[in-house]
Design a protein around this motif. Structure first.
Motif, PDB file in Angstrom:
ATOM      1  N   ALA A 225      -2.351 -49.604 -24.336  1.00 12.44           N
ATOM      2  CA  ALA A 225      -2.276 -50.322 -22.849  1.00 12.44           C
ATOM      3  C   ALA A 225      -2.333 -48.861 -21.924  1.00 12.44           C
ATOM      4  CB  ALA A 225      -0.883 -50.803 -22.498  1.00 12.44           C
ATOM      5  N   GLU A 226      -1.707 -47.754 -22.109  1.00 11.78           N
ATOM      6  CA  GLU A 226      -1.704 -46.603 -21.431  1.00 11.78           C
ATOM      7  C   GLU A 226      -3.267 -45.858 -21.838  1.00 11.78           C
ATOM      8  OE1 GLU A 226       0.434 -42.382 -21.002  1.00 11.78           O
ATOM      9  OE2 GLU A 226       1.505 -44.250 -21.284  1.00 11.78           O
ATOM     10  N   ALA A 227      -3.842 -45.768 -22.871  1.00 14.46           N
ATOM     11  CA  ALA A 227      -5.172 -45.240 -23.011  1.00 14.46           C
ATOM     12  C   ALA A 227      -6.300 -45.913 -22.471  1.00 14.46           C
ATOM     13  CB  ALA A 227      -5.223 -45.152 -24.776  1.00 14.46           C
TER      14      ALA A 227
ATOM     15  N   GLY B 177     -10.977 -46.524 -20.006  1.00 16.71           N
ATOM     16  CA  GLY B 177     -11.293 -47.777 -19.217  1.00 16.71           C
ATOM     17  C   GLY B 177     -11.194 -48.954 -20.026  1.00 16.71           C
ATOM     18  N   PRO B 178     -10.534 -49.867 -19.402  1.00 14.14           N
ATOM     19  CA  PRO B 178     -10.557 -51.245 -20.172  1.00 14.14           C
ATOM     20  C   PRO B 178     -11.694 -51.875 -20.612  1.00 14.14           C
ATOM     21  CG  PRO B 178      -9.545 -51.417 -17.751  1.00 14.14           C
ATOM     22  CD  PRO B 178     -10.161 -49.990 -18.037  1.00 14.14           C
ATOM     23  N   GLU B 179     -12.785 -51.708 -19.846  1.00  5.79           N
ATOM     24  CA  GLU B 179     -14.144 -52.193 -20.209  1.00  5.79           C
ATOM     25  C   GLU B 179     -14.673 -51.433 -21.540  1.00  5.79           C
ATOM     26  OE1 GLU B 179     -14.892 -48.697 -17.977  1.00  5.79           O
ATOM     27  OE2 GLU B 179     -13.605 -50.257 -17.562  1.00  5.79           O
TER      28      GLU B 179
ATOM     29  N   ASP C 159       6.421 -43.672 -39.412  1.00  5.31           N
ATOM     30  CA  ASP C 159       7.684 -44.620 -38.720  1.00  5.31           C
ATOM     31  C   ASP C 159       7.167 -45.100 -37.275  1.00  5.31           C
ATOM     32  OD1 ASP C 159       9.372 -43.586 -40.811  1.00  5.31           O
ATOM     33  OD2 ASP C 159       9.801 -41.626 -39.677  1.00  5.31           O
ATOM     34  N   HIS C 160       5.804 -45.346 -37.216  1.00  7.53           N
ATOM     35  CA  HIS C 160       5.520 -46.114 -35.912  1.00  7.53           C
ATOM     36  C   HIS C 160       5.904 -47.354 -35.983  1.00  7.53           C
ATOM     37  CE1 HIS C 160       2.486 -47.612 -38.803  1.00  7.53           C
ATOM     38  NE2 HIS C 160       2.226 -48.541 -37.865  1.00  7.53           N
ATOM     39  N   THR C 161       5.865 -48.125 -34.863  1.00  4.98           N
ATOM     40  CA  THR C 161       6.124 -49.517 -34.666  1.00  4.98           C
ATOM     41  C   THR C 161       4.866 -50.168 -34.100  1.00  4.98           C
ATOM     42  OG1 THR C 161       7.065 -49.475 -32.379  1.00  4.98           O
ATOM     43  CG2 THR C 161       8.530 -49.116 -34.396  1.00  4.98           C
ATOM     44  N   VAL C 162       4.816 -51.538 -34.042  1.00  2.45           N
ATOM     45  CA  VAL C 162       3.788 -52.381 -33.237  1.00  2.45           C
ATOM     46  C   VAL C 162       3.766 -51.747 -32.019  1.00  2.45           C
ATOM     47  CG1 VAL C 162       2.680 -54.465 -33.065  1.00  2.45           C
ATOM     48  CG2 VAL C 162       3.458 -53.748 -35.398  1.00  2.45           C
ATOM     49  N   ALA C 163       5.013 -52.124 -31.586  1.00  2.02           N
ATOM     50  CA  ALA C 163       5.203 -51.610 -30.038  1.00  2.02           C
ATOM     51  C   ALA C 163       4.617 -50.240 -29.652  1.00  2.02           C
ATOM     52  CB  ALA C 163       6.729 -51.903 -29.543  1.00  2.02           C
ATOM     53  N   ASP C 164       4.909 -49.320 -30.411  1.00  5.55           N
ATOM     54  CA  ASP C 164       4.228 -47.962 -30.317  1.00  5.55           C
ATOM     55  C   ASP C 164       2.820 -48.053 -30.123  1.00  5.55           C
ATOM     56  OD1 ASP C 164       7.031 -46.798 -30.521  1.00  5.55           O
ATOM     57  OD2 ASP C 164       6.278 -46.381 -32.553  1.00  5.55           O
ATOM     58  N   VAL C 165       2.134 -48.570 -30.725  1.00  6.37           N
ATOM     59  CA  VAL C 165       0.762 -48.756 -30.833  1.00  6.37           C
ATOM     60  C   VAL C 165       0.166 -49.561 -29.483  1.00  6.37           C
ATOM     61  CG1 VAL C 165      -1.385 -49.883 -32.128  1.00  6.37           C
ATOM     62  CG2 VAL C 165       0.407 -48.586 -33.326  1.00  6.37           C
ATOM     63  N   ILE C 166       0.819 -50.825 -29.436  1.00  5.66           N
ATOM     64  CA  ILE C 166       0.540 -51.614 -28.282  1.00  5.66           C
ATOM     65  C   ILE C 166       0.683 -50.619 -26.836  1.00  5.66           C
ATOM     66  CG2 ILE C 166       1.171 -53.745 -26.774  1.00  5.66           C
ATOM     67  CD1 ILE C 166       2.027 -54.920 -29.591  1.00  5.66           C
ATOM     68  N   GLU C 167       1.864 -50.003 -26.607  1.00  4.85           N
ATOM     69  CA  GLU C 167       2.017 -49.255 -25.561  1.00  4.85           C
ATOM     70  C   GLU C 167       0.930 -48.113 -25.517  1.00  4.85           C
ATOM     71  OE1 GLU C 167       5.340 -46.097 -24.394  1.00  4.85           O
ATOM     72  OE2 GLU C 167       6.084 -47.921 -24.984  1.00  4.85           O
ATOM     73  N   PHE C 168       0.825 -47.296 -26.499  1.00  3.66           N
ATOM     74  CA  PHE C 168      -0.170 -46.376 -26.448  1.00  3.66           C
ATOM     75  C   PHE C 168      -1.597 -47.015 -25.945  1.00  3.66           C
ATOM     76  CE2 PHE C 168      -3.897 -43.984 -28.218  1.00  3.66           C
ATOM     77  CZ  PHE C 168      -3.723 -42.825 -27.507  1.00  3.66           C
TER      78      PHE C 168
ATOM     79  N   VAL D  62      -6.998 -37.639 -28.388  1.00  2.00           N
ATOM     80  CA  VAL D  62      -7.276 -36.260 -28.044  1.00  2.00           C
ATOM     81  C   VAL D  62      -6.844 -35.792 -26.688  1.00  2.00           C
ATOM     82  CG1 VAL D  62      -9.196 -34.507 -27.932  1.00  2.00           C
ATOM     83  CG2 VAL D  62      -9.066 -35.938 -29.944  1.00  2.00           C
ATOM     84  N   LEU D  63      -7.141 -36.751 -25.674  1.00  2.00           N
ATOM     85  CA  LEU D  63      -6.829 -36.529 -24.319  1.00  2.00           C
ATOM     86  C   LEU D  63      -5.162 -36.757 -24.524  1.00  2.00           C
ATOM     87  CD1 LEU D  63      -9.651 -38.045 -22.413  1.00  2.00           C
ATOM     88  CD2 LEU D  63      -9.306 -35.765 -22.626  1.00  2.00           C
ATOM     89  N   ASP D  64      -4.599 -37.569 -24.873  1.00  3.28           N
ATOM     90  CA  ASP D  64      -3.311 -37.659 -24.777  1.00  3.28           C
ATOM     91  C   ASP D  64      -2.594 -36.553 -25.375  1.00  3.28           C
ATOM     92  OD1 ASP D  64      -1.055 -39.640 -23.963  1.00  3.28           O
ATOM     93  OD2 ASP D  64      -0.531 -39.225 -26.499  1.00  3.28           O
ATOM     94  N   ALA D  65      -2.994 -35.873 -26.425  1.00  2.44           N
ATOM     95  CA  ALA D  65      -2.210 -35.069 -27.077  1.00  2.44           C
ATOM     96  C   ALA D  65      -2.702 -33.864 -26.421  1.00  2.44           C
ATOM     97  CB  ALA D  65      -2.738 -34.762 -28.499  1.00  2.44           C
ATOM     98  N   GLY D  66      -3.505 -33.554 -25.511  1.00  2.00           N
ATOM     99  CA  GLY D  66      -3.748 -32.501 -24.697  1.00  2.00           C
ATOM    100  C   GLY D  66      -4.460 -31.312 -25.421  1.00  2.00           C
ATOM    101  N   LEU D  67      -5.138 -31.772 -26.708  1.00  2.00           N
ATOM    102  CA  LEU D  67      -5.871 -30.787 -27.695  1.00  2.00           C
ATOM    103  C   LEU D  67      -6.604 -29.572 -26.914  1.00  2.00           C
ATOM    104  CD1 LEU D  67      -6.697 -32.707 -30.764  1.00  2.00           C
ATOM    105  CD2 LEU D  67      -4.439 -31.823 -30.184  1.00  2.00           C
ATOM    106  N   SER D  68      -6.360 -28.379 -27.240  1.00  2.00           N
ATOM    107  CA  SER D  68      -7.254 -27.475 -27.091  1.00  2.00           C
ATOM    108  C   SER D  68      -8.498 -27.383 -27.754  1.00  2.00           C
ATOM    109  CB  SER D  68      -6.524 -25.970 -27.078  1.00  2.00           C
ATOM    110  OG  SER D  68      -6.243 -25.828 -28.516  1.00  2.00           O
ATOM    111  N   ALA D  69      -9.419 -26.633 -27.300  1.00  3.20           N
ATOM    112  CA  ALA D  69     -10.723 -26.413 -27.938  1.00  3.20           C
ATOM    113  C   ALA D  69     -10.520 -25.972 -29.316  1.00  3.20           C
ATOM    114  CB  ALA D  69     -11.600 -25.358 -27.494  1.00  3.20           C
TER     115      ALA D  69
END
Length: 150
Positions: free
Chosen positions: A69-71, A77-79, A58-67, A119-126
């Motif tokens: 940008a934040e990621a 890093g943007p580079e 059920d994702h939207t293109v906006a969901d992906v774009i927002e993620f 992985v970082l966004d989800a805060g996954l444990s080891a």
């Protein structure tokens, strides 16, 4: 593909995801063509699962774009990867029919950066990282078994 090659790829990917760059570099040193192929397949499998877990059907293109940008700001890093490439690989793995004019190298870079960000966004444990990589490893084994039957 051999189990040792898959196991090494799991260890390399785990090191990358927990930011153990020394271990990643040590394992990556001298990686041969088959090892590189297995590693790329494992990264792709882990990325596929992580992206589908994050966005679902059920994702939207906006969901992906927002993620993305934040990621790019918070995690990679943007580079590291262009927004266009990052959005493209996520949307493609979610089943959108996109024209694929990315090089294999650019696709690999974008998948790797976005896997780290997911992985970082989800805060996954080891343990959760290990579970993600176990699923990816099983997909790789199945893929190469099917390839061997052709």
């Amino acid at each position: 593909m051999t189990t040792p090659a898959i196991d090494k790829s799991v260890l390399m990917t785990r090191a990358l995801l927990i930011d153990d760059i020394d271990t990643f570099r040590r394992l990556n040193a001298g990686l041969d063509g088959d090892g590189t192929r297995v590693f790329a397949a494992l990264l792709a499998g882990a990325f596929d699962k992580a992206a589908n877990d994050k966005f679902g059907k059920d994702h939207t293109v906006a969901d992906v774009i927002e993620f993305v940008a934040e990621a790019r700001v918070r995690y990679v890093g943007p580079e590291t990867v262009s927004a266009e490439d990052a959005e493209h690989v996520i949307r493609a793995v979610l089943g959108e029919d996109l024209v694929d004019n990315m090089s294999a190298y650019a696709r690999g870079e974008a998948r790797t950066a976005m896997l780290v960000a997911l992985v970082l966004d989800a805060g996954l444990s080891a343990e959760e990282i290990d579970a993600l990589l176990a699923v990816a490893a099983q997909r790789v084994r199945s893929f190469f078994e099917r390839q061997g039957r052709r």
